[in-house]
Design a protein around this motif. Structure first.
Motif, PDB file in Angstrom:
ATOM      1  N   UNK A 145       0.823  -1.213   0.000  1.00  0.00           N
ATOM      2  CA  UNK A 145       0.000   0.000   0.000  1.00  0.00           C
ATOM      3  C   UNK A 145       0.855   1.260   0.000  1.00  0.00           C
ATOM      4  N   UNK A 146       1.956   1.251   0.754  1.00  0.00           N
ATOM      5  CA  UNK A 146       2.836   2.419   0.799  1.00  0.00           C
ATOM      6  C   UNK A 146       3.446   2.681  -0.574  1.00  0.00           C
ATOM      7  N   UNK A 147       4.013   1.645  -1.176  1.00  0.00           N
ATOM      8  CA  UNK A 147       4.667   1.823  -2.479  1.00  0.00           C
ATOM      9  C   UNK A 147       3.641   2.192  -3.552  1.00  0.00           C
ATOM     10  N   UNK A 148       2.461   1.582  -3.507  1.00  0.00           N
ATOM     11  CA  UNK A 148       1.419   1.889  -4.502  1.00  0.00           C
ATOM     12  C   UNK A 148       0.921   3.320  -4.342  1.00  0.00           C
ATOM     13  N   UNK A 149       0.754   3.781  -3.103  1.00  0.00           N
ATOM     14  CA  UNK A 149       0.273   5.147  -2.872  1.00  0.00           C
ATOM     15  C   UNK A 149       1.312   6.187  -3.257  1.00  0.00           C
ATOM     16  N   UNK A 150       2.598   5.834  -3.107  1.00  0.00           N
ATOM     17  CA  UNK A 150       3.671   6.777  -3.410  1.00  0.00           C
ATOM     18  C   UNK A 150       4.082   6.758  -4.878  1.00  0.00           C
ATOM     19  N   UNK A 151       3.560   5.816  -5.646  1.00  0.00           N
ATOM     20  CA  UNK A 151       3.872   5.732  -7.075  1.00  0.00           C
ATOM     21  C   UNK A 151       3.645   7.101  -7.722  1.00  0.00           C
ATOM     22  N   UNK A 152       4.657   7.691  -8.358  1.00  0.00           N
ATOM     23  CA  UNK A 152       4.534   9.072  -8.853  1.00  0.00           C
ATOM     24  C   UNK A 152       3.348   9.331  -9.774  1.00  0.00           C
ATOM     25  N   UNK A 153       2.901   8.327 -10.512  1.00  0.00           N
ATOM     26  CA  UNK A 153       1.743   8.529 -11.383  1.00  0.00           C
ATOM     27  C   UNK A 153       0.485   8.852 -10.591  1.00  0.00           C
ATOM     28  N   UNK A 154       0.458   8.486  -9.308  1.00  0.00           N
ATOM     29  CA  UNK A 154      -0.683   8.838  -8.453  1.00  0.00           C
ATOM     30  C   UNK A 154      -0.825  10.349  -8.374  1.00  0.00           C
ATOM     31  N   UNK A 155       0.285  11.030  -8.155  1.00  0.00           N
ATOM     32  CA  UNK A 155       0.273  12.491  -8.080  1.00  0.00           C
ATOM     33  C   UNK A 155      -0.147  13.104  -9.420  1.00  0.00           C
ATOM     34  N   UNK A 156       0.393  12.570 -10.511  1.00  0.00           N
ATOM     35  CA  UNK A 156       0.059  13.084 -11.842  1.00  0.00           C
ATOM     36  C   UNK A 156      -1.435  12.913 -12.109  1.00  0.00           C
ATOM     37  N   UNK A 157      -1.973  11.754 -11.751  1.00  0.00           N
ATOM     38  CA  UNK A 157      -3.385  11.480 -12.008  1.00  0.00           C
ATOM     39  C   UNK A 157      -4.296  12.364 -11.161  1.00  0.00           C
ATOM     40  N   UNK A 158      -3.965  12.526  -9.882  1.00  0.00           N
ATOM     41  CA  UNK A 158      -4.774  13.394  -9.021  1.00  0.00           C
ATOM     42  C   UNK A 158      -4.721  14.832  -9.524  1.00  0.00           C
ATOM     43  N   UNK A 159      -3.535  15.292  -9.903  1.00  0.00           N
ATOM     44  CA  UNK A 159      -3.404  16.662 -10.388  1.00  0.00           C
ATOM     45  C   UNK A 159      -4.247  16.937 -11.613  1.00  0.00           C
ATOM     46  N   UNK A 160      -4.421  15.914 -12.451  1.00  0.00           N
ATOM     47  CA  UNK A 160      -5.240  16.073 -13.655  1.00  0.00           C
ATOM     48  C   UNK A 160      -6.704  15.722 -13.420  1.00  0.00           C
ATOM     49  N   UNK A 161      -7.032  15.208 -12.252  1.00  0.00           N
ATOM     50  CA  UNK A 161      -8.412  14.788 -12.010  1.00  0.00           C
ATOM     51  C   UNK A 161      -8.842  13.710 -12.991  1.00  0.00           C
ATOM     52  N   UNK A 162      -7.917  12.823 -13.326  1.00  0.00           N
ATOM     53  CA  UNK A 162      -8.167  11.858 -14.399  1.00  0.00           C
ATOM     54  C   UNK A 162      -8.655  10.513 -13.861  1.00  0.00           C
ATOM     55  N   UNK A 163      -8.893   9.579 -14.786  1.00  0.00           N
ATOM     56  CA  UNK A 163      -9.546   8.313 -14.452  1.00  0.00           C
ATOM     57  C   UNK A 163      -8.604   7.121 -14.452  1.00  0.00           C
ATOM     58  N   UNK A 164      -7.289   7.362 -14.435  1.00  0.00           N
ATOM     59  CA  UNK A 164      -6.335   6.264 -14.569  1.00  0.00           C
ATOM     60  C   UNK A 164      -6.365   5.310 -13.384  1.00  0.00           C
ATOM     61  N   UNK A 165      -6.841   5.753 -12.210  1.00  0.00           N
ATOM     62  CA  UNK A 165      -7.013   4.820 -11.095  1.00  0.00           C
ATOM     63  C   UNK A 165      -8.029   3.741 -11.470  1.00  0.00           C
ATOM     64  N   UNK A 166      -9.126   4.156 -12.109  1.00  0.00           N
ATOM     65  CA  UNK A 166     -10.127   3.193 -12.559  1.00  0.00           C
ATOM     66  C   UNK A 166      -9.515   2.215 -13.563  1.00  0.00           C
ATOM     67  N   UNK A 167      -8.743   2.755 -14.511  1.00  0.00           N
ATOM     68  CA  UNK A 167      -8.144   1.912 -15.543  1.00  0.00           C
ATOM     69  C   UNK A 167      -7.226   0.865 -14.936  1.00  0.00           C
TER      70      UNK A 167
END
Length: 410
Positions: A145-167
């Protein structure tokens, strides 16, 4: 061989303590950056004059139009932009286009039942939880969970308000369940049709692996989604969707409307280097054919499902000309399945170091491409796919050699 080269080859430099430390540092930076960005915003508009959650504004506006019975207007750029401005009380926010198939209006409408901030929170939090849950289910270890939450794409996706978490959640969940619950895996793959560009090679893998129940469930799910959207929204919305595809292809993709450095594909790299559209499509097509051949070989073989899953995840990103930096969230699926295989069977030369490069590349890909035109995300993805095929081939060779030894000893 130098000490650095030896460390990169063995992967010994990446200890558990360092994994934890790097993850905590990046997670802290991510949280601080998001909190600071919100604190410095003017209401729902950030310091650059864009809505918080940028791309989510098109989802929310499309949801409002759907609730008003005007879903088809979301595919008309002037009408969609007018609604995006209306959401923010007439402020002159940038245009963010709506490019999704009509059945995705259901999700948009749900978010639009809440005020914008609430819809954005629901969108981000629910999809983030789904992503984290799938990562933990694939690799149930303390650090996951720590490594998955810290994955840099998480920040990129949140910043864009995008749907990549769903994907990532849908693809990861499907590949996790494909052996044990193939019908459910097919349903999850069918739901991925909201991002059809990532499904180009999934049929190749499923057919090569003779995964007929999964194929049937995926096809039935897509058919059901289309039928329901026809029944609820009518045929006009599908007509509008198909008409809008030329805008997406011509303006957003072929002319680089979002910026070549942001699109992480072979097509974009070729265009960034000055290639014409036809040449860029040729490059992309040759890559896609190579990926299809590799996947067909891998999925028809007796290789471990973890390697098959990892290869399909990375190939899904590589095959499409339209993959943006936030879509690199899907790399997490490729990484976690490869790591699961490595933890069970051991890691070979350069695997740990390349996995680490794949983990950090979403943080660097856009800026490096913008400064140097080097498509780092594309290069790392190709390397990861090739490494996965190599690992499958090496495992098979090792198993054959071991079997020969056992026969000789017998």
């Amino acid at each position: 061989m130098t000490t650095l080269a030896c460390a990169l080859r063995s992967g010994d430099w990446l200890t558990v303590a360092r994994i934890k430390s790097y993850s905590w540092i990046l997670l802290a930076v991510t949280v601080a950056a998001i909190a600071g960005w919100i604190a410095l915003s003017d209401g729902l508009i950030d310091r650059n004059g864009k809505p918080l959650g940028t791309d989510f504004s098109n989802v929310y506006a499309a949801g409002v139009l759907t609730l008003q019975g005007q879903a088809a207007d979301a595919y008309d750029p002037p009408l969609q932009h007018a609604m995006e401005k209306a959401v923010f009380d007439g402020r002159d926010v940038p245009f963010f286009g709506w490019h999704y198939p009509p059945f995705f209006f259901a999700i948009a409408a749900i978010t639009a039942l809440l005020p914008y901030a609430g819809g954005l929170a629901l969108w981000v939090v629910s999809s983030l939880i789904a992503y984290l849950a799938v990562m933990r289910a694939i690799l149930p270890r303390p650090q996951t969970l720590l490594v998955a939450a810290a994955f840099p794409a998480v920040f990129v996706n949140i910043g864009h308000g995008q749907n990549a978490f769903f994907t990532a959640a849908l693809l990861g969940g499907a590949l996790l369940l494909i052996d044990r619950r193939p019908w459910l895996a097919g349903i999850l793959i069918g739901l991925l049709a909201y991002k059809p560009q990532f499904g180009v090679l999934i049929p190749v893998a499923l057919v090569a692996g003779t995964r007929w129940p999964t194929i049937a469930a995926a096809a039935a799910t897509v058919a059901a989604l289309v039928a329901i959207s026809f029944a609820v929204l009518g045929s006009d919305v599908w007509h509008a969707f198909f008409q809008s595809m030329s805008f997406t292809q011509n303006v957003v993709l072929e002319q680089g409307g979002t910026g070549w450095e942001k699109i992480q594909s072979a097509f974009s790299a070729a265009r960034h280097w000055g290639a014409d559209i036809r040449t860029a499509y040729t490059v992309q097509g040759l890559l896609a054919l190579s990926l299809a051949a590799g996947l067909a070989w891998l999925w028809q073989s007796d290789a471990a499902i973890d390697l098959k899953a990892s290869a399909l995840a990375s190939a899904s990103l590589l095959a499409t000309p339209y993959v943006l930096d936030y879509d690199l969230m899907v790399i997490s699926v490729a990484i976690v399945f490869f790591v699961r295989h490595g933890l069970a069977h051991g890691f070979r030369d350069y695997e740990i170091s390349l996995l680490a490069a794949a983990w950090i590349v979403p943080l660097l890909s856009r800026s490096i491409a913008g400064l140097t035109t080097i498509p780092l995300g594309l290069i790392v993805l190709i390397g990861l796919f090739a490494l996965t095929l190599r690992r499958a081939s090496t495992d098979r060779t090792t198993e054959i050699s071991g079997e020969h030894v056992r026969i000789a000893q017998a």
